[in-house]
Design an enzyme around this catalytic site. Structure first.
Site, PDB file in Angstrom:
ATOM      1  N   VAL A   1     -15.437 -20.292  -7.692  1.00 31.33           N
ATOM      2  CA  VAL A   1     -15.534 -21.474  -6.850  1.00 31.33           C
ATOM      3  C   VAL A   1     -16.586 -22.429  -7.407  1.00 31.33           C
ATOM      4  O   VAL A   1     -16.351 -23.632  -7.535  1.00 31.33           O
ATOM      5  CB  VAL A   1     -15.864 -21.059  -5.394  1.00 31.33           C
ATOM      6  CG1 VAL A   1     -16.155 -22.280  -4.535  1.00 31.33           C
ATOM      7  CG2 VAL A   1     -14.710 -20.256  -4.804  1.00 31.33           C
TER       8      VAL A   1
ATOM      9  N   THR B   1     -17.988 -17.923   1.318  1.00 31.58           N
ATOM     10  CA  THR B   1     -17.301 -17.434   2.514  1.00 31.58           C
ATOM     11  C   THR B   1     -18.248 -16.557   3.324  1.00 31.58           C
ATOM     12  O   THR B   1     -18.652 -15.487   2.875  1.00 31.58           O
ATOM     13  CB  THR B   1     -16.046 -16.638   2.095  1.00 31.58           C
ATOM     14  OG1 THR B   1     -15.192 -17.521   1.357  1.00 31.58           O
ATOM     15  CG2 THR B   1     -15.297 -16.100   3.295  1.00 31.58           C
TER      16      THR B   1
ATOM     17  N   ASN C   1      -7.257 -16.938   5.678  1.00 32.20           N
ATOM     18  CA  ASN C   1      -6.973 -15.848   4.742  1.00 32.20           C
ATOM     19  C   ASN C   1      -6.316 -14.660   5.450  1.00 32.20           C
ATOM     20  O   ASN C   1      -5.409 -14.028   4.911  1.00 32.20           O
ATOM     21  CB  ASN C   1      -8.249 -15.396   4.023  1.00 32.20           C
ATOM     22  CG  ASN C   1      -8.467 -16.184   2.741  1.00 32.20           C
ATOM     23  OD1 ASN C   1      -7.719 -17.101   2.440  1.00 32.20           O
ATOM     24  ND2 ASN C   1      -9.485 -15.830   1.971  1.00 32.20           N
TER      25      ASN C   1
ATOM     26  N   GLY D   1      -3.981  -8.090  -3.268  1.00 29.88           N
ATOM     27  CA  GLY D   1      -5.253  -7.609  -3.818  1.00 29.88           C
ATOM     28  C   GLY D   1      -6.145  -8.795  -4.098  1.00 29.88           C
ATOM     29  O   GLY D   1      -5.980  -9.858  -3.496  1.00 29.88           O
TER      30      GLY D   1
ATOM     31  N   CYS E   1     -10.454 -11.755  -2.509  1.00 29.10           N
ATOM     32  CA  CYS E   1     -10.565 -12.508  -1.243  1.00 29.10           C
ATOM     33  C   CYS E   1      -9.871 -11.860  -0.058  1.00 29.10           C
ATOM     34  O   CYS E   1     -10.528 -11.494   0.916  1.00 29.10           O
ATOM     35  CB  CYS E   1     -10.031 -13.912  -1.454  1.00 29.10           C
ATOM     36  SG  CYS E   1     -10.870 -14.751  -2.807  1.00 29.10           S
TER      37      CYS E   1
HETATM   38  C1  UGA Z   1      -6.720 -16.563  -1.711  1.00 24.36           C
HETATM   39  C2  UGA Z   1      -6.211 -17.749  -0.880  1.00 24.36           C
HETATM   40  O1  UGA Z   1      -4.846 -18.004  -1.181  1.00 24.36           O
HETATM   41  C3  UGA Z   1      -7.032 -19.010  -1.166  1.00 24.36           C
HETATM   42  O2  UGA Z   1      -6.595 -20.071  -0.314  1.00 24.36           O
HETATM   43  C4  UGA Z   1      -8.498 -18.704  -0.889  1.00 24.36           C
HETATM   44  O3  UGA Z   1      -9.334 -19.814  -1.196  1.00 24.36           O
HETATM   45  C5  UGA Z   1      -8.950 -17.522  -1.750  1.00 24.36           C
HETATM   46  O4  UGA Z   1      -8.116 -16.383  -1.441  1.00 24.36           O
HETATM   47  C6  UGA Z   1     -10.392 -17.233  -1.414  1.00 24.36           C
HETATM   48  O5  UGA Z   1     -10.661 -16.849  -0.274  1.00 24.36           O
HETATM   49  O6  UGA Z   1     -11.254 -17.485  -2.243  1.00 24.36           O
HETATM   50  P1  UGA Z   1      -6.433 -15.733  -4.253  1.00 24.36           P
HETATM   51  O7  UGA Z   1      -7.178 -14.518  -3.841  1.00 24.36           O
HETATM   52  O8  UGA Z   1      -6.802 -16.428  -5.506  1.00 24.36           O
HETATM   53  O9  UGA Z   1      -6.507 -16.852  -3.086  1.00 24.36           O
HETATM   54  O10 UGA Z   1      -4.922 -15.282  -4.418  1.00 24.36           O
HETATM   55  P2  UGA Z   1      -3.528 -15.548  -3.700  1.00 24.36           P
HETATM   56  O11 UGA Z   1      -2.695 -16.381  -4.564  1.00 24.36           O
HETATM   57  O12 UGA Z   1      -3.719 -15.992  -2.309  1.00 24.36           O
HETATM   58  O13 UGA Z   1      -2.929 -14.056  -3.696  1.00 24.36           O
HETATM   59  C7  UGA Z   1      -3.592 -12.982  -3.031  1.00 24.36           C
HETATM   60  C8  UGA Z   1      -2.791 -11.721  -3.134  1.00 24.36           C
HETATM   61  O14 UGA Z   1      -1.620 -11.788  -2.319  1.00 24.36           O
HETATM   62  C9  UGA Z   1      -2.299 -11.400  -4.549  1.00 24.36           C
HETATM   63  O15 UGA Z   1      -2.486 -10.031  -4.804  1.00 24.36           O
HETATM   64  C10 UGA Z   1      -0.834 -11.746  -4.511  1.00 24.36           C
HETATM   65  O16 UGA Z   1      -0.075 -10.978  -5.418  1.00 24.36           O
HETATM   66  C11 UGA Z   1      -0.491 -11.387  -3.070  1.00 24.36           C
HETATM   67  N1  UGA Z   1       0.697 -12.120  -2.587  1.00 24.36           N
HETATM   68  C12 UGA Z   1       0.640 -13.464  -2.407  1.00 24.36           C
HETATM   69  C13 UGA Z   1       1.855 -11.422  -2.297  1.00 24.36           C
HETATM   70  O17 UGA Z   1       1.937 -10.174  -2.446  1.00 24.36           O
HETATM   71  N2  UGA Z   1       2.942 -12.113  -1.827  1.00 24.36           N
HETATM   72  C14 UGA Z   1       2.907 -13.442  -1.632  1.00 24.36           C
HETATM   73  O18 UGA Z   1       3.940 -14.009  -1.204  1.00 24.36           O
HETATM   74  C15 UGA Z   1       1.742 -14.141  -1.933  1.00 24.36           C
END
Ligand code: UGA
Length: 457
Positions: free
Chosen positions: A25, A139, A231, A281, A284
Site C-alpha cells: 500500500v 487496516t 473485505n 488466501g 488481507c
Molecule cells: C483484497 C481486496 O480485494 C482489496 O479491495 C483490499 O484492499 C485488499 O484485500 C486489502 O485489504 O489490502 P487482495 O488480497 O489483493 O485484495 O486479493 P483479491 O483479489 O481480493 O483476492 C483475495 C483472495 O480471494 C485470493 O486468494 C483469490 O484467489 C480469492 N478469490 C477472489 C476467489 O477465490 N474467488 C473470487 O471470485 C475472487
C-alpha cells in the site's frame, strides 16, 4: 535534535506527502502521488528495502511499479529515508501505511501503527502539529485510531496535539495496486472534525482532478468498520460460491461456473468475486476476517455469517484432496504435482496461500509433493523449505506425478491441453480453479474440477 516550529512550517508545502511504511500500500500510494507531481517522502525502518527502492528496485512484483519508480527517480519527485523527523518536517500530509499482522488469537498486532504514531509525535518536536494532517491508511479495527493513535499522538499524558487526524482505508488489490489507486470505485474518509476530512478531500481533488471518484465522508470509526465489512463481505461472497460449488459437485450435470454466471447477471448480486475455487488466501481476507471475528467476540457479538464464511474457507482446500482421492485413491506414497503456489495470479505473494495448506494436508496423508509457480517459487521456498520438491517448469512438475492439482489460475495454466499431461505416471488432473474446459479432458484422462458434477462417475 528537535526542530523549531518555525522550521516545520517553512518546509512543508500543500503537496508534500510522507508515507510511513513501504509495503504494497505504501509504495503504491507513494508512487501514484509522485507520478502526479506531488513531492513524496517514503519512510521505512528497513534499510535494505530503502536501498533497493533508491536504486529503483521494487520490493515486490507489481504491475507498473518499476516503471513509476524509475520515472520518480528521474524527476526527483520521491525520496526514501528512515529519517522520520525529516519526513514529518517536510510534509503536509502524513500517511501511515505500516502493516497490522495477525496475532495468534486472530486479533491484529498494532505495534507498528503505535510506533509510527510515536515517531510522528517525536518528529513534530515542539510543534503542535497545526497545519499538518495524519492519515491512517493501515487496516485497523474499529476503535484503534481514536483509542490508540490519537492518545499516542497526544503523548499519553493528557497533552493535546493540533495535528489533523483522518482514517482513509485502502481498497487496492495486489497485482493491480497502481491501477486500483489511480481509479478506485470510491474514497472513504473518516474524520471526527470537519477540517481534517475537508483537507484530505482537497488533497484527493488535487490528485484526481476531473476524475475524482465518489467520496464517502464519515466519522473515524465508521471508516475503520467499512474496510473490515468490505473485505469480509467479499470473502463471504467467495465462500458462498464455494459452498454452492461443493454442492454442484455432488449433482450430476451441475456446474458452478454456469450457476455463478447466471447469478452474476443479476445486478443486485454482481459477477465479481463469484469464482469458485479452493478458497481465498493472501495477506488481507484471512487476516481481516479473523480480526473482525476477534473484535466481535470481545464485544459479545456473534457474526454468524462471517464465521461460516471463515469456516468454509478453512475447509475448502480439502476439496482438492477429496477430488484427487476420487481419481487416484489413497494418496499415500503418491507423487502430487501442484501447479501454482502464489495466493492468486499476478503476484509472488504466498502469504496465507491455499497452496501452503494443501501441502500440509497432502503430506499428512503421506503424499510426496512437487510444486511449480511462474513467479512465487523463491517465496515458497522460504516457507516450505524441504517439505516439497521444486520444479522449474510445468512439464518438470507434472512429469512422473500420479495426480496434478491446479491451485492458482496463472494464464500459462489456462492453456494446458490433455497432451501436456502425457508424461504423468497416472494421468489424473484436478482443476481447483475452474480454468480448463472439462469437455476437453474428460474422455482423455482422469479429470475432476471444483463445482463440476460429472454426469457419470
Ligand atoms: C483484497 C481486496 O480485494 C482489496 O479491495 C483490499 O484492499 C485488499 O484485500 C486489502 O485489504 O489490502 P487482495 O488480497 O489483493 O485484495 O486479493 P483479491 O483479489 O481480493 O483476492 C483475495 C483472495 O480471494 C485470493 O486468494 C483469490 O484467489 C480469492 N478469490 C477472489 C476467489 O477465490 N474467488 C473470487 O471470485 C475472487
Amino acid at each position: 535534535m528537535r526542530n523549531s516550529s518555525k522550521t516545520v512550517e517553512l518546509l512543508a508545502t500543500d503537496n508534500s506527502i510522507a508515507i510511513i511504511g513501504l509495503g504494497y500500500v505504501g509504495v503504491s500510494t507513494a508512487l501514484c502521488f509522485s507520478s502526479r507531481g506531488f513531492s513524496v517522502i517514503g519512510v521505512d525502518v528497513d534499510r535494505e528495502k530503502l536501498t533497493g527502492l533508491r536504486k529503483g528496485r521494487s520490493p515486490f512484483s507489481e504491475d507498473r511499479v518499476t516503471e513509476l519508480l524509475s520515472e520518480a527517480r528521474e524527476k526527483h519527485t520521491i525520496e526514501f529515508t528512515d529519517d522520520f523527523e525529516l519526513a514529518v518536517r517536510k510534509s503536509d500530509t502524513i500517511f501511515i501505511t505500516v502493516g497490522t499482522p495477525s496475532t495468534r488469537n486472530g486479533s491484529i498486532d498494532i505495534a507498528q501503527v503505535k510506533s509510527a504514531a510515536r515517531s510522528v509525535r517525536r518528529a513534530l518536536g515542539g510543534h503542535d502539529g497545526r497545519n499538518k494532517l495524519l492519515v491512517v491508511k493501515s487496516t485497523v479495527v474499529p476503535g484503534t485510531t481514536n483509542g490508540v493513535v490519537r492518545p499516542t499522538l497526544n503523548g499519553g499524558g493528557g497533552g493535546r496535539t493540533n495535528l489533523g487526524l483522518a482514517v482513509n482505508p485502502e481498497f487496492l488489490r495486489e497485482g493491480s495496486a497502481i491501477a486500483d489507486t489511480l481509479s478506485p470505485d470510491r474514497i472513504v474518509i473518516g474524520a471526527d472534525d470537519g477540517e481534517s476530512g475537508e483537507r484530505l478531500v482537497a488533497l484527493y481533488r488535487r490528485f484526481y482532478g476531473e476524475r475524482m471518484p465518489e467520496v464517502l465522508m464519515t466519522n473515524v470509526v465508521n471508516a475503520e468498520m467499512i474496510k473490515y465489512a468490505s473485505n469480509s463481505f467479499l470473502a463471504t461472497k467467495v465462500s458462498f460460491i464455494n459452498d454452492i460449488a461443493n454442492m454442484c459437485e455432488k449433482i450430476p450435470g451441475a456446474d458452478v461456473k454456469v450457476v455463478s454466471r447466471g447469478m452474476g447477471l443479476d445486478g443486485r448480486i454482481g459477477r465479481r468475486f463469484l469464482d469458485a475455487g479452493l478458497g481465498y488466501g493472501g495477506s488481507c481476507f484471512p487476516k481481516d476476517v479473523r480480526a473482525l471475528l476477534a473484535v466481535a467476540d470481545r464485544s459479545g457479538t456473534e457474526l454468524r455469517v462471517i464465521r461460516a464464511a471463515h469456516q468454509t474457507n478453512a475447509l475448502q482446500p480439502l476439496v482438492a484432496i477429496a477430488l484427487a482421492r476420487s481419481l487416484v485413491g489413497s494418496l499415500r506414497g503418491k507423487r502430487v504435482a501442484l501447479l501454482g503456489v502464489a495466493f492468486k495470479p499476478g503476484t509472488r505473494d504466498v502469504r496465507d496461500a491455499v497452496s501452503l495448506k494443501l501441502v500440509r494436508e497432502l503430506r499428512k496423508r503421506g503424499a510426496e509433493v512437487v510444486v511449480f509457480d511462474p513467479e512465487a517459487l523463491s517465496n515458497a521456498k522460504k516457507i516450505l523449505g524441504g517439505a516439497v520438491a521444486y520444479a522449474k517448469s510445468i512439464e518438470a512438475c507434472i512429469r512422473g506425478a500420479d495426480c496434478c492439482i491446479i491451485v492458482t489460475e496463472w494464464d500459462s495454466f489456462r492453456r494446458l491441453l490433455p497432451e501436456d499431461f502425457s508424461k504423468m505416471r497416472t494421468k489424473a488432473l484436478v482443476d481447483g480453479r475452474r480454468i480448463l474446459d472439462p469437455n476437453l479432458f474428460l474422455n482423455k484422462m482422469k479429470f475432476a474440477a471444483v463445482g463440476y458434477g460429472k454426469s457419470s462417475r
